[in-house]
Write a protein that holds these residues in place. Sequence first.
Motif, PDB file in Angstrom:
ATOM      1  N   THR A  79       1.007  -1.463  -0.266  1.00  8.17           N
ATOM      2  CA  THR A  79       0.230  -0.166  -0.045  1.00  8.17           C
ATOM      3  C   THR A  79       0.388   1.210  -0.155  1.00  8.17           C
ATOM      4  O   THR A  79       0.446   1.607  -1.016  1.00  8.17           O
ATOM      5  CB  THR A  79      -0.568  -0.004   1.074  1.00  8.17           C
ATOM      6  OG1 THR A  79      -1.334  -1.285   1.499  1.00  8.17           O
ATOM      7  CG2 THR A  79      -2.044   1.579   1.612  1.00  8.17           C
TER       8      THR A  79
ATOM      9  N   ASN B 183       1.269   3.848  -2.945  1.00  7.60           N
ATOM     10  CA  ASN B 183       0.284   5.619  -2.410  1.00  7.60           C
ATOM     11  C   ASN B 183       1.719   6.026  -2.912  1.00  7.60           C
ATOM     12  O   ASN B 183       1.647   7.687  -2.901  1.00  7.60           O
ATOM     13  CB  ASN B 183       0.196   5.416  -1.060  1.00  7.60           C
ATOM     14  CG  ASN B 183      -1.270   4.837  -0.295  1.00  7.60           C
ATOM     15  OD1 ASN B 183      -1.765   4.904  -1.986  1.00  7.60           O
ATOM     16  ND2 ASN B 183      -1.321   4.736   0.433  1.00  7.60           N
TER      17      ASN B 183
ATOM     18  N   TYR C 127       2.247   7.137  -6.636  1.00  6.56           N
ATOM     19  CA  TYR C 127       0.966   8.303  -6.932  1.00  6.56           C
ATOM     20  C   TYR C 127       1.647   9.415  -6.551  1.00  6.56           C
ATOM     21  O   TYR C 127       1.514  10.335  -7.350  1.00  6.56           O
ATOM     22  CB  TYR C 127      -0.354   7.365  -6.556  1.00  6.56           C
ATOM     23  CG  TYR C 127      -1.826   8.727  -6.732  1.00  6.56           C
ATOM     24  CD1 TYR C 127      -1.936   8.223  -7.193  1.00  6.56           C
ATOM     25  CD2 TYR C 127      -1.701   9.339  -5.826  1.00  6.56           C
ATOM     26  CE1 TYR C 127      -3.291  10.119  -7.873  1.00  6.56           C
ATOM     27  CE2 TYR C 127      -2.560  10.440  -5.974  1.00  6.56           C
ATOM     28  CZ  TYR C 127      -3.554  10.194  -7.100  1.00  6.56           C
ATOM     29  OH  TYR C 127      -4.571  11.778  -6.639  1.00  6.56           O
TER      30      TYR C 127
ATOM     31  N   ALA D 245      -3.633   2.306 -12.382  1.00  4.93           N
ATOM     32  CA  ALA D 245      -3.535   2.300 -11.088  1.00  4.93           C
ATOM     33  C   ALA D 245      -3.580   3.779 -10.767  1.00  4.93           C
ATOM     34  O   ALA D 245      -4.921   4.209  -9.205  1.00  4.93           O
ATOM     35  CB  ALA D 245      -2.572   1.768 -10.424  1.00  4.93           C
TER      36      ALA D 245
ATOM     37  N   ARG E 219      -6.665   5.995  -8.439  1.00  9.71           N
ATOM     38  CA  ARG E 219      -6.160   6.689  -7.026  1.00  9.71           C
ATOM     39  C   ARG E 219      -6.409   8.355  -7.309  1.00  9.71           C
ATOM     40  O   ARG E 219      -6.771   9.255  -6.391  1.00  9.71           O
ATOM     41  CB  ARG E 219      -4.938   6.852  -6.628  1.00  9.71           C
ATOM     42  CG  ARG E 219      -4.518   5.093  -6.171  1.00  9.71           C
ATOM     43  CD  ARG E 219      -2.533   5.562  -5.775  1.00  9.71           C
ATOM     44  NE  ARG E 219      -2.680   3.391  -5.549  1.00  9.71           N
ATOM     45  CZ  ARG E 219      -3.040   3.349  -4.112  1.00  9.71           C
ATOM     46  NH1 ARG E 219      -3.400   4.167  -3.392  1.00  9.71           N
ATOM     47  NH2 ARG E 219      -2.075   2.303  -3.828  1.00  9.71           N
TER      48      ARG E 219
ATOM     49  N   ALA F 247     -10.598   8.392  -6.253  1.00 10.11           N
ATOM     50  CA  ALA F 247     -10.679   8.572  -4.865  1.00 10.11           C
ATOM     51  C   ALA F 247     -10.949  10.105  -3.902  1.00 10.11           C
ATOM     52  O   ALA F 247     -10.790  10.692  -4.823  1.00 10.11           O
ATOM     53  CB  ALA F 247      -9.749   7.785  -3.739  1.00 10.11           C
TER      54      ALA F 247
ATOM     55  N   ASN G  51      -6.890  12.383  -2.994  1.00  9.24           N
ATOM     56  CA  ASN G  51      -6.212  12.190  -4.048  1.00  9.24           C
ATOM     57  C   ASN G  51      -4.696  13.176  -4.520  1.00  9.24           C
ATOM     58  O   ASN G  51      -4.104  13.145  -5.354  1.00  9.24           O
ATOM     59  CB  ASN G  51      -7.084  12.187  -5.181  1.00  9.24           C
ATOM     60  CG  ASN G  51      -7.441  13.980  -5.220  1.00  9.24           C
ATOM     61  OD1 ASN G  51      -7.869  14.476  -4.735  1.00  9.24           O
ATOM     62  ND2 ASN G  51      -8.947  14.055  -6.378  1.00  9.24           N
TER      63      ASN G  51
ATOM     64  N   MET H  90      -3.334   9.276   3.735  1.00  5.84           N
ATOM     65  CA  MET H  90      -2.819   9.042   2.982  1.00  5.84           C
ATOM     66  C   MET H  90      -1.695   7.949   3.456  1.00  5.84           C
ATOM     67  O   MET H  90      -0.622   8.304   3.481  1.00  5.84           O
ATOM     68  CB  MET H  90      -3.164   8.811   1.262  1.00  5.84           C
ATOM     69  CG  MET H  90      -1.733   8.164   0.555  1.00  5.84           C
ATOM     70  SD  MET H  90      -1.765   8.841  -1.341  1.00  5.84           S
ATOM     71  CE  MET H  90      -3.999   9.140  -1.775  1.00  5.84           C
TER      72      MET H  90
END
Length: 774
Positions: free
Chosen positions: A190, A194, A197, A243, A247, A250, A253, A771
């Motif tokens: 995870t 994250n 991103y 992907a 995100r 979401a 973000n 996050m």
Amino acid sequence: MDRRTFFKSKTSCFTDLNNNTSNSSLQSGENVEELPTDCTAVGPGSSSQGREDNSGNVTNKRGTPVDLGTKDTGPSQPCLPEYPKTLFSKQNRSFSSEYYKTYKFIEYSKEGDAVFCFPCRLFQCSSSAAYRDPAFVINGVRDWKKILAKLQKHADGAPHRQCTEQWHCFEQTKATGSVATLLSESHKTTVQANREYAETIVDILLNLGKQGLSLRGHDEGETSENRGNFLELCNWYARHDRAFSARLNAPFNLTSPDTQNKFLEIAAHLVKDKIIHSIEENGFFAVLVDEARSFKEEQMAVCVRYTEKLEIKEPFLGFVDCSERVDAIGIYGYIKHFLGACGIYSLPTVGQSYDGAAVMSGHVNEVQQKLRQDHPCAVYIHCMAHKLNLVLVDACKVNRTANTFFHIIESLYAFFSQPGTHHAYQKHQKELGVKAELTALSNTRWACRWKNIAAVKSSMRALLSTLSEFAVLPFRRFVEASGLLSNLKKTAFCVCLVVFYHVLSMIHVAHKALQKKDTTLSQASSVMELTIKSLESMRTSDKWEELWMEIEAFCNSLDIQVNEDEREHTHKRPMKRTVALDSCVVTSSVGQREYQSNTTQSVKEKWAQRLYFPVLDTLLGECQSRFSTQTMEIARSVDAVLKCDPEGAQCLLNEYATALSINPKLAYTKMNLVKMNSQHTSSDFVKEALSTGFNPNFEKLFKLALTLPVGTATCERSFSAMRRVRNWMRSTMCQERLSSLSLLHIESDITAALNIEDIISAYHAKSKRRMLLH
């Protein structure tokens, strides 16, 4: 001993042995969490010759056979060409490998010639304590006559099903890991996703900031057609990465304005830290400050000058809103507070450079004097590029003909900046094979006016053709076109055009040299000395003869008649001549006429007296008065240091030896050694000598010579960047965002070298985030 007591003793014996085996497996590094909490692992032991009892079971005195499987290897299922046979009644029977296909849990021991249950042997659960038959666990089964019935009965039993379930759980745990391991791996996965991103988000922000482009849009709603550069780039990237798209859609973000500001602030802080670290390594610096208006605010640009690996650096540090107070006390307070926040105000400041405004340059109680109270060795140097502009302003405005000429140049730009006239002008240029664009005149950068004059001179025929086309009815601005056409055809305009083209070309070259970041004070002084010598060489009759021949050729190519334009100087009353001024050149119209008519002079001599020599005399006088101050003396001392001349370096040592802890004698010794190695020393040769032999005293002196400022051209360039970052559509930008974006844009080379992972780590460390980033 009865049968029940016999099996009880046997079970107790092998349970102890199996417990020892389990302990040995723990000592070998096996993960305890992989075993079920309600199971007792039973490991294989050594075996001896077994014996057959009445029921056909095999018993061992020292435990189960050693050729059985373990938890790591799985069931031992050897496939032999022929298995040992045992006589049952009148028929020999044996084990068959076909049993493996139906009953996958069984294993065969070649030593004991018996069948065992792998899950029940190694994963016997405490809940199956009522298990009465140890045949498939300890003793093994070799009743080949009834083996199928016994296997089926064992497989249908509840204890076997529980052991089989534990076996499957163990296999699954071995493949995927324990619960704690799974949670740890899930957390890592995870965090990694994250951070990938977040790295993309930060990379988009940095690239927009580096290019000076706007981030936000006027309407960033979901229904907006243009949500701004940042969100539009994010949406574009999401179309190519599923992907990232998931995100981005979401709830949290990392695209909110507050998050953008935090990322930009962290990135700008990292850029500033790198600059400050270089300043601290250098040990001292010079400060450059200038001010400019940004909409309704007065912004002050703060830059510094230092050396890094003996290379000159002039980075931008930030903008300061000084609108509240613009007097000497206020400006000095802003400078002191900003440098203190950067952590470098306590370092020695060896120089300060501003423009010529009285509030900055005053020596009584103004900004430069207040800074010298804290840093006595911070020598004030008036920006040499600003000095050159003042020289040109005085030279051009003192002469009425030159002043009129520049007004005509400005009127030409205003006339041809309209779409209709500009299109016709470009059309005539294309027909003549010329391409030169007229630009607006700058009131502060007079040296840049050479570009305007060069454009007019090269496209003179296209200008005349276009003005002739528009100087007739029904064009609504035919009167303006007629006036410009009349002025362009005059001899005065052509003479000024050629004269200022040559004069300003030299000034333009000098101005460019003074604006470079790596220009030293000695180089600037040399440039001005060469410029003054070039102007002096132009003030000769021979040079005027060459220029006049060029003027005549230029006028003849345009069919313009060369005359003295007497109509400009006709007066109702005859002008009174002063005999005392016959042998002088009048450079001011105060009290006397700029031009005295003399019928005995030729047209060439009249233009020389009226324009050429007055302009050159004013230029030379202003240059000598403005560039002969303390700055030039320091510049000569800097040049001596760069050339390893101990005698000329005395001025710098007297000023800075105590403040910078320089031992003059050791510095002289090193300079003499370097000079002895080469008769023609240069700054590059000295840098090489310093890199091979370390000498702290001479190195400080050499760095000082490179650090002393020349001007505030870097501040001027930062204002150009500020107008790109904060344009009329971004006028409500807050001060912190303006300073951060400007720093990332101006110092784009440092921005490009930033580590995005450091930015994300710093963002995560500020506070807890929704996050997971760490």
